[in-house]
Design an enzyme around this catalytic site. Structure first.
Site, PDB file in Angstrom:
ATOM      1  N   VAL A  12     -60.994  19.510  -1.843  1.00 34.42           N
ATOM      2  CA  VAL A  12     -59.667  20.031  -2.170  1.00 34.42           C
ATOM      3  C   VAL A  12     -59.761  21.030  -3.325  1.00 34.42           C
ATOM      4  O   VAL A  12     -59.252  22.151  -3.251  1.00 34.42           O
ATOM      5  CB  VAL A  12     -58.692  18.890  -2.540  1.00 34.42           C
ATOM      6  CG1 VAL A  12     -57.379  19.447  -3.077  1.00 34.42           C
ATOM      7  CG2 VAL A  12     -58.428  18.007  -1.329  1.00 34.42           C
ATOM      8  N   LYS A  36     -74.009  19.996  -9.136  1.00 39.01           N
ATOM      9  CA  LYS A  36     -73.031  20.640  -8.244  1.00 39.01           C
ATOM     10  C   LYS A  36     -72.659  22.017  -8.805  1.00 39.01           C
ATOM     11  O   LYS A  36     -72.577  23.014  -8.081  1.00 39.01           O
ATOM     12  CB  LYS A  36     -71.789  19.742  -8.142  1.00 39.01           C
ATOM     13  CG  LYS A  36     -70.850  20.121  -7.032  1.00 39.01           C
ATOM     14  CD  LYS A  36     -69.553  19.341  -7.117  1.00 39.01           C
ATOM     15  CE  LYS A  36     -69.514  18.131  -6.257  1.00 39.01           C
ATOM     16  NZ  LYS A  36     -68.176  17.506  -6.207  1.00 39.01           N
ATOM     17  N   THR A 122     -53.850  13.096  -4.470  1.00 35.91           N
ATOM     18  CA  THR A 122     -52.845  12.201  -3.883  1.00 35.91           C
ATOM     19  C   THR A 122     -52.710  10.985  -4.788  1.00 35.91           C
ATOM     20  O   THR A 122     -53.669  10.247  -4.979  1.00 35.91           O
ATOM     21  CB  THR A 122     -53.259  11.766  -2.467  1.00 35.91           C
ATOM     22  OG1 THR A 122     -53.396  12.936  -1.684  1.00 35.91           O
ATOM     23  CG2 THR A 122     -52.212  10.853  -1.842  1.00 35.91           C
ATOM     24  N   PHE A 148     -52.050  19.536   1.819  1.00 31.37           N
ATOM     25  CA  PHE A 148     -51.987  19.061   3.208  1.00 31.37           C
ATOM     26  C   PHE A 148     -53.196  19.585   3.984  1.00 31.37           C
ATOM     27  O   PHE A 148     -53.095  19.938   5.162  1.00 31.37           O
ATOM     28  CB  PHE A 148     -50.677  19.518   3.863  1.00 31.37           C
ATOM     29  CG  PHE A 148     -49.451  19.094   3.095  1.00 31.37           C
ATOM     30  CD1 PHE A 148     -49.036  17.770   3.115  1.00 31.37           C
ATOM     31  CD2 PHE A 148     -48.753  19.990   2.317  1.00 31.37           C
ATOM     32  CE1 PHE A 148     -47.925  17.354   2.386  1.00 31.37           C
ATOM     33  CE2 PHE A 148     -47.634  19.596   1.583  1.00 31.37           C
ATOM     34  CZ  PHE A 148     -47.220  18.277   1.615  1.00 31.37           C
ATOM     35  N   GLU A 151     -59.744  18.118   6.257  1.00 32.80           N
ATOM     36  CA  GLU A 151     -61.163  18.376   6.042  1.00 32.80           C
ATOM     37  C   GLU A 151     -61.707  19.127   7.245  1.00 32.80           C
ATOM     38  O   GLU A 151     -61.332  18.856   8.389  1.00 32.80           O
ATOM     39  CB  GLU A 151     -61.932  17.056   5.882  1.00 32.80           C
ATOM     40  CG  GLU A 151     -61.757  16.463   4.518  1.00 32.80           C
ATOM     41  CD  GLU A 151     -62.629  15.235   4.300  1.00 32.80           C
ATOM     42  OE1 GLU A 151     -63.794  15.224   4.728  1.00 32.80           O
ATOM     43  OE2 GLU A 151     -62.119  14.285   3.694  1.00 32.80           O
ATOM     44  N   PHE A 245     -51.781  15.536  17.157  1.00 37.09           N
ATOM     45  CA  PHE A 245     -51.992  14.140  16.720  1.00 37.09           C
ATOM     46  C   PHE A 245     -51.565  13.131  17.777  1.00 37.09           C
ATOM     47  O   PHE A 245     -51.053  12.058  17.478  1.00 37.09           O
ATOM     48  CB  PHE A 245     -51.322  13.879  15.356  1.00 37.09           C
ATOM     49  CG  PHE A 245     -52.221  14.326  14.234  1.00 37.09           C
ATOM     50  CD1 PHE A 245     -52.495  15.669  14.065  1.00 37.09           C
ATOM     51  CD2 PHE A 245     -52.837  13.423  13.399  1.00 37.09           C
ATOM     52  CE1 PHE A 245     -53.369  16.112  13.082  1.00 37.09           C
ATOM     53  CE2 PHE A 245     -53.706  13.842  12.403  1.00 37.09           C
ATOM     54  CZ  PHE A 245     -53.973  15.192  12.251  1.00 37.09           C
ATOM     55  N   GLY A 249     -58.046   7.508  20.392  1.00 35.03           N
ATOM     56  CA  GLY A 249     -59.442   7.407  19.959  1.00 35.03           C
ATOM     57  C   GLY A 249     -59.763   6.012  19.472  1.00 35.03           C
ATOM     58  O   GLY A 249     -59.061   5.048  19.802  1.00 35.03           O
ATOM     59  N   CYS A 256     -58.231   9.696   3.623  1.00 39.43           N
ATOM     60  CA  CYS A 256     -56.803   9.821   3.309  1.00 39.43           C
ATOM     61  C   CYS A 256     -55.914   8.812   4.058  1.00 39.43           C
ATOM     62  O   CYS A 256     -55.199   8.041   3.418  1.00 39.43           O
ATOM     63  CB  CYS A 256     -56.340  11.234   3.631  1.00 39.43           C
ATOM     64  SG  CYS A 256     -57.352  12.473   2.807  1.00 39.43           S
ATOM     65  N   LYS A 259     -56.225   5.031   3.189  1.00 35.86           N
ATOM     66  CA  LYS A 259     -55.816   4.814   1.788  1.00 35.86           C
ATOM     67  C   LYS A 259     -54.310   5.038   1.617  1.00 35.86           C
ATOM     68  O   LYS A 259     -53.628   4.256   0.968  1.00 35.86           O
ATOM     69  CB  LYS A 259     -56.598   5.795   0.917  1.00 35.86           C
ATOM     70  CG  LYS A 259     -56.149   5.919  -0.511  1.00 35.86           C
ATOM     71  CD  LYS A 259     -57.139   6.742  -1.312  1.00 35.86           C
ATOM     72  CE  LYS A 259     -57.031   8.224  -1.067  1.00 35.86           C
ATOM     73  NZ  LYS A 259     -56.035   8.936  -1.868  1.00 35.86           N
TER      74      LYS A 259
HETATM   75  C1  UGA Z   1     -55.431  14.331   6.655  1.00 37.03           C
HETATM   76  C2  UGA Z   1     -54.171  15.170   6.943  1.00 37.03           C
HETATM   77  O1  UGA Z   1     -54.241  15.679   8.282  1.00 37.03           O
HETATM   78  C3  UGA Z   1     -54.073  16.336   5.964  1.00 37.03           C
HETATM   79  O2  UGA Z   1     -52.857  17.044   6.194  1.00 37.03           O
HETATM   80  C4  UGA Z   1     -54.060  15.773   4.532  1.00 37.03           C
HETATM   81  O3  UGA Z   1     -54.008  16.806   3.572  1.00 37.03           O
HETATM   82  C5  UGA Z   1     -55.340  14.991   4.317  1.00 37.03           C
HETATM   83  O4  UGA Z   1     -55.389  13.908   5.285  1.00 37.03           O
HETATM   84  C6  UGA Z   1     -55.299  14.426   2.921  1.00 37.03           C
HETATM   85  O5  UGA Z   1     -54.431  13.598   2.624  1.00 37.03           O
HETATM   86  O6  UGA Z   1     -56.056  14.893   2.066  1.00 37.03           O
HETATM   87  P1  UGA Z   1     -58.022  14.558   7.210  1.00 37.03           P
HETATM   88  O7  UGA Z   1     -58.202  13.225   6.535  1.00 37.03           O
HETATM   89  O8  UGA Z   1     -58.973  15.650   6.892  1.00 37.03           O
HETATM   90  O9  UGA Z   1     -56.555  15.155   6.907  1.00 37.03           O
HETATM   91  O10 UGA Z   1     -58.158  14.283   8.756  1.00 37.03           O
HETATM   92  P2  UGA Z   1     -57.250  14.422  10.065  1.00 37.03           P
HETATM   93  O11 UGA Z   1     -57.663  15.620  10.814  1.00 37.03           O
HETATM   94  O12 UGA Z   1     -55.823  14.276   9.765  1.00 37.03           O
HETATM   95  O13 UGA Z   1     -57.745  13.132  10.881  1.00 37.03           O
HETATM   96  C7  UGA Z   1     -57.596  11.816  10.337  1.00 37.03           C
HETATM   97  C8  UGA Z   1     -58.083  10.772  11.317  1.00 37.03           C
HETATM   98  O14 UGA Z   1     -57.210  10.693  12.439  1.00 37.03           O
HETATM   99  C9  UGA Z   1     -59.472  11.058  11.893  1.00 37.03           C
HETATM  100  O15 UGA Z   1     -60.195   9.855  11.970  1.00 37.03           O
HETATM  101  C10 UGA Z   1     -59.171  11.623  13.264  1.00 37.03           C
HETATM  102  O16 UGA Z   1     -60.220  11.443  14.198  1.00 37.03           O
HETATM  103  C11 UGA Z   1     -57.944  10.797  13.656  1.00 37.03           C
HETATM  104  N1  UGA Z   1     -57.100  11.443  14.667  1.00 37.03           N
HETATM  105  C12 UGA Z   1     -56.466  12.607  14.394  1.00 37.03           C
HETATM  106  C13 UGA Z   1     -56.942  10.835  15.902  1.00 37.03           C
HETATM  107  O17 UGA Z   1     -57.515   9.756  16.177  1.00 37.03           O
HETATM  108  N2  UGA Z   1     -56.133  11.422  16.834  1.00 37.03           N
HETATM  109  C14 UGA Z   1     -55.485  12.578  16.587  1.00 37.03           C
HETATM  110  O18 UGA Z   1     -54.738  13.048  17.476  1.00 37.03           O
HETATM  111  C15 UGA Z   1     -55.655  13.191  15.339  1.00 37.03           C
END
Ligand code: UGA
Length: 428
Positions: A12, A36, A122, A148, A151, A245, A249, A256, A259
């Site tokens: 971030v 780093k 957060t 938002f 990763e 979303f 899966g 995130c 938590k």
């Molecule tokens: C998430 C949010 O999407 C970001 O907007 C937010 O800023 C971030 O957390 C944070 O709080 O810092 P991230 O943790 O990078 O981002 O990952 P996501 O892409 O949201 O996926 C989260 C989990 O959900 C993964 O395990 C992914 O495989 C799963 N997922 C996602 C599904 O199982 N199905 C989906 O349709 C989408």
């Protein structure tokens, strides 16, 4: 052009720093890990984050981005100090605020009058005020500006945000922070700090709810003989629902969602509100992990003891090297606990996986499958989808495939003799 200091050079902080420098500001990124800082100063980015290294190198050569471990020097010349610090969960489910607290106490005396401290970590609702108290200064302002960023997609999300949220009591400070985002063409939502902090939790909890919901629909589809892929596509076309979303899966993971869902449940509890919907979302997620394991167990005849299992994917999702709260790691941990001998391949992993010491790590996807009774796909890396199933069939002892991400082409895999199972549909 503003003078910005970013404290914490994780995905971030580093993304924010590199993107602010790309938008024309002068940025210094501060981190207390010397090694780093050294590698970043050379323009090397050690995390997997698309487009980030290019932005870092461009910022260094333009002299608009630099790195230091000297916090005092970094923050004392800044007009804006972004806190992008880790806020991990503690074993009791509460948020570990020690990094934020320590930095806020430390930097207070070093800030120039008029500096705006911007919290991006957060954090529990109420932290903006708490940080203001720890700074102990009445001539600096504190605002909440939650991130938002996904990763793996963080640069694109930063530069093309769906919205920028800035919350604080000092309207002038909120406006100044809003100006920093000029060039991203995004709507800015100005509000109080408590609402900004709540927006972050509500957004992640809602996204997690969508995932647990579609996973539950997928499970029902398997019983009914419906196809969740069609169901998700059709419901997602309703703009009130939205198509993102809705990919079933093995359950959500990462640093995130697990938590923040627990964090919000706790916040609600502290407020005397039983957030039953969110509790079910968390429970459904755990059940999805258990269901994935039980599908693998069933596919190899009811017991995993001594059975060789190949796993594709260990990161919590594709296009990242992050395994924190990875559903893949958790599924593997449960397979191993039931006696399975697991060999895994992940494009970002080599050598021993510290959290899974007994798991073999193969050099490629085919090697992971050698001698295995079943293949389990746990992360949706695109490169897995193009592995020829005939080559996998040649090296495997058995013919079971459990595709927990609906990534592979079921017809193709069945055509070479695999017994394919996905999530939420019965292969024809
Ligand atoms: C998430 C949010 O999407 C970001 O907007 C937010 O800023 C971030 O957390 C944070 O709080 O810092 P991230 O943790 O990078 O981002 O990952 P996501 O892409 O949201 O996926 C989260 C989990 O959900 C993964 O395990 C992914 O495989 C799963 N997922 C996602 C599904 O199982 N199905 C989906 O349709 C989408």
């Amino acid at each position: 052009m503003a003078e910005i200091a970013v404290v914490g050079a994780g995905y971030v902080g580093l993304t924010s720093g590199a993107c602010f420098s790309h938008l024309g500001h002068h940025v210094v990124c501060i981190d207390n890990v010397e090694s780093k800082i050294e590698t970043l100063s050379r323009g090397q980015v050690s995390i997997v984050e698309e487009g980030l290294e290019g932005l870092v190198q461009a910022g260094i050569s333009r002299n608009t981005l630099r790195f230091t471990s000297d916090t005092q020097a970094g923050v004392s010349s800044a007009d804006y100090v972004f806190l992008c610090l880790p806020t991990p969960d503690l074993p009791n489910g509460s948020v570990d605020m020690s990094y934020v607290d320590a930095v806020a106490k430390q930097i207070g005396p070093w800030l120039r009058p008029g500096t705006v401290v911007v919290n991006k970590s957060t954090v529990p609702v109420g932290t903006t005020r708490h940080v203001a108290q720890l700074l102990g200064r009445d001539d600096v302002s504190v605002v909440s500006n939650p991130e938002f960023l996904r990763e793996g997609n963080a640069v694109a999300d930063f530069l093309n945000p769906s919205r920028v949220v800035i919350g604080g009591d000092d309207a002038a400070a909120v406006e100044r922070v809003a100006k920093l985002y000029d060039g991203t063409n995004s709507p800015v939502i100005r509000c109080d700090a408590t609402s900004a902090e709540t927006i972050k939790y509500a957004a992640n909890a809602y996204l997690a709810t969508k995932i647990s919901f579609i996973n539950s629909i997928a499970n029902i589809c398997e019983h009914l003989g419906a196809d969740v892929r069609v169901v998700a596509d059709a419901i997602g076309r309703d703009p009130r629902i939205g198509g993102q979303f809705l990919q079933p899966g093995p359950g959500f993971g990462g640093s995130c969602f697990p938590k923040d869902t627990i964090g919000l449940l706790r916040l609600a509890g502290d407020a005397g509100y039983d957030f039953g919907v969110l509790r079910s979302v968390i429970e459904a997620n755990d059940q999805q992990l258990a269901r994935t394991v039980s599908k693998v167990r069933d596919a190899v005849g009811g017991s995993l003891r001594g059975v060789a299992i190949a796993v594709w994917g260990l990161t919590f999702k594709a296009n990242t090297d992050d395994r924190r709260h990875s559903p893949a790691v958790e599924v593997v941990r449960r397979l191993v606990a039931e006696g399975a001998r697991v060999t895994a391949f992940d494009p970002t992993v080599s050598g021993v996986v510290p959290e899974l010491p007994s798991v073999g790590v193969a050099a490629n996807a085919i090697e992971a499958c050698r001698g295995a009774e079943a293949l389990v796909v746990l992360t949706e890396w695109r490169e897995f989808a193009i592995v020829p199933p005939a080559s996998v069939r040649e090296v495997m002892a058995g013919a079971a495939v459990m595709d927990a991400r609906n990534l592979l082409d079921p017809g193709l895999w069945r055509s070479v003799g695999f017994v394919y199972q996905g999530v939420g549909f019965r292969p024809q």
